[in-house]
Design an enzyme around this catalytic site. Structure first.
Site, PDB file in Angstrom:
ATOM      1  N   TRP A 191      37.650  50.806  38.786  1.00  0.00           N
ATOM      2  CA  TRP A 191      39.182  51.284  38.608  1.00  0.00           C
ATOM      3  C   TRP A 191      40.042  50.971  37.682  1.00  0.00           C
ATOM      4  O   TRP A 191      40.514  52.522  37.410  1.00  0.00           O
ATOM      5  CB  TRP A 191      40.089  51.116  40.167  1.00  0.00           C
ATOM      6  CG  TRP A 191      38.949  52.023  41.121  1.00  0.00           C
ATOM      7  CD1 TRP A 191      38.542  50.770  42.180  1.00  0.00           C
ATOM      8  CD2 TRP A 191      38.699  52.820  41.638  1.00  0.00           C
ATOM      9  NE1 TRP A 191      37.146  51.580  43.125  1.00  0.00           N
ATOM     10  CE2 TRP A 191      37.772  53.131  42.955  1.00  0.00           C
ATOM     11  CE3 TRP A 191      39.179  53.975  41.545  1.00  0.00           C
ATOM     12  CZ2 TRP A 191      37.873  54.128  42.941  1.00  0.00           C
ATOM     13  CZ3 TRP A 191      38.856  55.150  41.801  1.00  0.00           C
ATOM     14  CH2 TRP A 191      38.160  55.407  42.922  1.00  0.00           C
TER      15      TRP A 191
ATOM     16  N   ASP B 142      48.176  49.452  39.453  1.00  0.00           N
ATOM     17  CA  ASP B 142      47.496  50.344  40.982  1.00  0.00           C
ATOM     18  C   ASP B 142      46.430  49.150  42.482  1.00  0.00           C
ATOM     19  O   ASP B 142      46.456  48.616  42.097  1.00  0.00           O
ATOM     20  CB  ASP B 142      46.186  50.789  40.522  1.00  0.00           C
ATOM     21  CG  ASP B 142      45.091  51.481  41.343  1.00  0.00           C
ATOM     22  OD1 ASP B 142      45.801  51.163  42.538  1.00  0.00           O
ATOM     23  OD2 ASP B 142      43.884  51.831  40.935  1.00  0.00           O
TER      24      ASP B 142
ATOM     25  N   LYS C  60      43.300  52.664  52.182  1.00  0.00           N
ATOM     26  CA  LYS C  60      43.048  51.072  52.463  1.00  0.00           C
ATOM     27  C   LYS C  60      43.875  50.713  54.077  1.00  0.00           C
ATOM     28  O   LYS C  60      43.191  49.865  54.659  1.00  0.00           O
ATOM     29  CB  LYS C  60      43.262  50.389  51.312  1.00  0.00           C
ATOM     30  CG  LYS C  60      42.259  50.948  49.988  1.00  0.00           C
ATOM     31  CD  LYS C  60      40.909  51.531  50.371  1.00  0.00           C
ATOM     32  CE  LYS C  60      40.893  52.416  48.969  1.00  0.00           C
ATOM     33  NZ  LYS C  60      39.516  52.591  49.172  1.00  0.00           N
TER      34      LYS C  60
END
Length: 364
Positions: free
Chosen positions: A102, A176, A200
């Site tokens: 990511w 993030d 999530k």
């Protein structure tokens, strides 16, 4: 209905109480005669939902008054572009810490808008650790420093917050937090900006939460679309266009659930206990292996491999038969991955460990 434990990395398990409340309110929210998903986003009913969701988020995360909270579409991946568009503020470069897949995606997108300086990377060890702050090489003229506190795929997590002031660096810290957001207490004031996909820990897919300091708003790179300007959304209370209303509603229910559970400090205690149960077992067996350095292991995403990879499919098959699903590792790394977000009950981790013990005993 068959009971299962869902270890998916996202969209992930939601609290059973939240799903049950959403079911009960599906066709008639609080006597309005409407489902939340068919309400006008500017009607008093949904405006009350949005206001409470933001208020609960601010309370739980301790968000200071000089930060805006935005509820946006496009997922966290849109932020890979929106961050440099909004935060370069006339500068030509930005710092990024590279700790996994990511981080790499964020870096690739940022290169469209500026020079990216890699201040630290763990690619040399296949992203199995977090580079300690004392080895970071920061471009002091850059606009900001971006990092990914928890790498969902590799299972690496910063169990500390970067301290740029300690390094004598003055620039916004951008995070993030998609897969660790609201899993532990936050000190928002240490960040210029935090963003997180909801799917999530705090809701369903389709919602991205942005927390951004007000002084960082208002200067975008030339050509930035109106919808990609944070100030557009801040000035309109996230109602410039139709926001992701139903995901916001579910997020609000999750935040209410978190408050009932005791808030983020209690959630952290539970998450530590769940993670320790699984990692302690992994460290005591040579049948399974976790590749991540102990100090940098994620509480949210636990990757592991079997000693004999030829048993992978049988492991997944038998796990599914026991109601343990979505344990297959990401296609880029293979192996297994157990995502144990806030809504995964401790019992789910206990059942997983007992299954893993029995599988190892019968396949050793």
């Amino acid at each position: 209905m068959k009971h299962i434990y869902n270890f998916s990395a996202g969209p992930a398990v939601l609290p059973a109480e939240v799903l049950q409340q959403a079911r009960d309110e599906m066709v008639d929210w609080h006597g309005s005669g409407m489902s939340v998903m068919e309400m006008s986003h500017r009607g008093k009913e949904f405006m009350s939902i949005a206001a409470k969701t933001e208020a609960d988020l601010r309370e739980l995360a301790g968000i200071p008054d000089n930060y805006k909270v935005l509820f946006l579409s496009g997922g966290a991946s849109s932020q890979f572009a929106m961050v440099p568009m909004n935060l370069l503020r006339g500068k030509k470069s930005a710092n990024y810490i590279n700790t996994g897949e990511w981080s790499k995606k964020a870096i690739k997108e940022a290169k469209r808008y500026c020079a990216v300086h890699i201040a630290a990377s763990s690619e040399d060890a296949n992203f199995t650790y977090v580079p300690p702050q004392n080895v970071w090489n920061i471009d002091r003229e850059a606009a900001y420093l971006h990092y990914t506190p928890n790498e969902t795929i590799g299972g690496v997590e910063f169990n500390w917050t970067p301290d740029l002031a300690h390094l004598g660096v003055e620039m916004p810290l951008v995070a993030d937090m998609s897969s660790s957001f609201m899993s532990r207490p936050l000190d928002v004031a240490r960040f210029g900006m935090i963003y997180a996909g909801a799917q999530k820990n705090v809701g369903p897919a389709g919602l991205c939460i942005v927390i951004v300091r007000e002084d960082l708003l208002g200067t975008t790179v030339p050509g930035t679309p109106t919808m990609f300007d944070y100030k557009t959304h801040a000035d309109n209370d996230s109602m410039y266009n139709t926001p992701p209303t139903y995901p916001m509603y579910i997020c609000g229910l999750v935040l209410e659930w978190l408050k009932k559970k005791g808030g983020l400090a209690e959630m952290e205690r539970i998450n530590i206990a769940k993670a320790n149960l699984l990692y302690d077992f992994l460290d005591k067996t040579d049948f399974y292996h976790c590749p991540v350095g102990k100090a940098d292991r994620s509480r949210m995403n636990v990757p592991f491999t079997l000693k004999d990879t030829g048993l992978d499919e049988e492991f997944l098959k038998q796990a599914k038969e026991q109601g343990l699903v979505q344990l297959k590792g990401h296609r880029s790394v293979g192996g297994m991955r157990a995502s144990i977000y806030n809504a995964m009950p401790p019992e789910g981790v206990k059942v997983l460990v007992e299954f893993m013990k029995e599988f190892a005993r019968t396949h050793a």
